[in-house]
Design an enzyme around this catalytic site. Structure first.
Site, PDB file in Angstrom:
ATOM      1  N   GLY A  20      15.859  66.796 125.921  1.00 61.71           N
ATOM      2  CA  GLY A  20      15.634  67.659 124.448  1.00 61.71           C
ATOM      3  C   GLY A  20      14.228  67.561 123.414  1.00 61.71           C
ATOM      4  N   ALA A  21      13.441  68.242 124.036  1.00 59.75           N
ATOM      5  CA  ALA A  21      11.243  67.747 123.996  1.00 59.75           C
ATOM      6  C   ALA A  21      10.759  69.108 123.651  1.00 59.75           C
ATOM      7  CB  ALA A  21      11.035  67.356 125.372  1.00 59.75           C
ATOM      8  N   ASP A  59      20.504  74.233 130.002  1.00 62.48           N
ATOM      9  CA  ASP A  59      21.435  74.050 128.972  1.00 62.48           C
ATOM     10  C   ASP A  59      21.748  72.506 129.556  1.00 62.48           C
ATOM     11  OD1 ASP A  59      23.816  72.991 127.559  1.00 62.48           O
ATOM     12  OD2 ASP A  59      23.634  75.731 126.891  1.00 62.48           O
ATOM     13  N   ASN A  74      17.580  62.057 124.291  1.00 64.35           N
ATOM     14  CA  ASN A  74      17.710  62.793 123.479  1.00 64.35           C
ATOM     15  C   ASN A  74      18.386  63.683 122.748  1.00 64.35           C
ATOM     16  OD1 ASN A  74      15.841  62.318 121.017  1.00 64.35           O
ATOM     17  ND2 ASN A  74      15.429  63.769 122.234  1.00 64.35           N
ATOM     18  N   SER A  78      23.012  56.562 117.404  1.00 61.68           N
ATOM     19  CA  SER A  78      22.769  57.245 116.085  1.00 61.68           C
ATOM     20  C   SER A  78      23.266  55.766 115.279  1.00 61.68           C
ATOM     21  CB  SER A  78      23.213  58.559 115.697  1.00 61.68           C
ATOM     22  OG  SER A  78      23.332  58.634 114.007  1.00 61.68           O
ATOM     23  N   TYR A 109      31.539  63.867 115.078  1.00 60.47           N
ATOM     24  CA  TYR A 109      29.552  63.843 115.867  1.00 60.47           C
ATOM     25  C   TYR A 109      29.482  61.724 116.171  1.00 60.47           C
ATOM     26  CZ  TYR A 109      24.798  62.971 114.981  1.00 60.47           C
ATOM     27  OH  TYR A 109      23.505  62.073 115.445  1.00 60.47           O
ATOM     28  N   LYS A 116      28.825  59.982 118.802  1.00 57.15           N
ATOM     29  CA  LYS A 116      27.760  58.564 119.406  1.00 57.15           C
ATOM     30  C   LYS A 116      28.376  56.822 119.073  1.00 57.15           C
ATOM     31  CE  LYS A 116      23.864  61.022 119.088  1.00 57.15           C
ATOM     32  NZ  LYS A 116      22.559  61.142 119.965  1.00 57.15           N
ATOM     33  N   GLY A 162      18.946  55.549 111.538  1.00 55.51           N
ATOM     34  CA  GLY A 162      19.410  56.372 111.013  1.00 55.51           C
ATOM     35  C   GLY A 162      18.166  57.640 110.270  1.00 55.51           C
TER      36      GLY A 162
END
Ligand code: NDP
Ligand code: 8X3
Length: 250
Positions: free
Chosen positions: A7-8, A58, A85, A138, A151, A155, A182
């Protein structure tokens, strides 16, 4: 040294690629937006004289993960750092009204995608007898908030996997760490609200959120501790955010 950053193409992953490049790391950068991957690679190669390999796939698709990792040139298989990430929130609704497509997206990306890539890369790390896996969790993996149900669950799964990986990889002396932010202003809220930029902007109105660079600096600090030191888990929040739902706004 080599870092693989999933995810860069945006946000925390992009900022992390920049900081590792600045410190002379060669990089493998991944994401689905190929143009962005190539633009970032060109920028980093010319600014820092490093090698960058792009992998466009993906992370939800196991066959794509396997093929792409297997396709790495031999010199890029010596991965020192895996930054897990890539991830997203999709939607914000009660359980009873939740969109099951949103649920699938989050579970498939944040949990299954993270597992797929970790399996492939940890095997390389075991062969290479070195490695450090850094998971982006997260605050949503430490608490739950209204309408955040799925979500938050994904996490919380990352939080559990962070602890579990550390046990399984202990005999191989592969370090495993998590960073749990956060509010960070990235494309995160635009994605959560399915492209509604106005709604996304409101999330950060009247307060100073973290920047992707704040998290990238923390990631690099974690990765650059001496070999005998492992940072297990960090929670990092904006000063104006006490927990998921308590913020100080102007
Ligand atoms: P962005 O939306 O800016 O970046 C998300 C990145 O994940 C993009 O590069 C995207 O690439 C990649 N990604 C998403 N889905 C896939 C997929 N199916 N396959 C491959 N790559 C994918 O958000 P952030 O930088 O904020 O998010 C990064 C991480 O930080 C996430 O795990 C998020 O949950 C976490 N986080 C974010 C917080 C925040 O407030 N922003 C707070 C706490 C944690 P592409 O679209 O090109 O595939
Ligand atoms: C992203 C932060 O508070 O929207 O993980 O869950 S939050």
């Amino acid at each position: 040294m080599i870092a693989l950053i999933t995810g860069a193409t945006s946000g925390i992953g992009k900022a992390s690629a920049e900081i590792f490049a600045k410190h002379g790391y060669n990089l493998i950068i991944t994401g689905r937006r190929n143009e962005r991957l190539h633009a970032l690679a060109e920028e980093l190669i010319s600014a820092y004289n490093i090698n960058v390999h792009t992998l466009c796939f993906d992370i939800r698709k196991l066959d794509e993960v396997k093929t792409n990792i297997a396709s790495l040139p031999i010199e890029f298989k010596q991965i020192d750092v895996l930054l897990n990430n890539a991830g997203l929130a999709s939607g914000l609704s009660t359980i009873q009204d939740g969109d099951t497509n949103d649920w699938e997206k989050m579970i498939d990306t944040n949990v299954k995608g993270l597992l797929y890539i970790t399996r492939e890369v940890s095997q390389l790390m075991i062969t290479n007898k070195k490695g450090h896996i850094i998971n982006i969790g997260s605050i949503a993996g430490k608490e739950v908030y209204a309408n955040g149900n799925v979500y938050c669950a994904t996490k919380h799964a990352v939080d559990a996997l962070n602890k579990a990986m550390r046990i399984d990889l202990l005999p191989h002396q592969i370090r495993v760490s998590a960073i749990n932010p956060g509010m960070v202003e990235t494309e995160f809220s635009i994605v959560r609200f399915h492209g509604d930029e106005e709604r996304a902007k409101k999330v950060y109105e009247g307060l100073q959120p973290l920047t992707p660079q704040d998290i990238a600096e923390t990631v690099f600090w974690v990765a650059s501790r001496p070999a005998h030191v492992n940072i297990n888990d960090i929670i990092i929040m904006p000063t104006v955010q006490a927990n998921s739902t308590t913020t100080l706004r102007k």
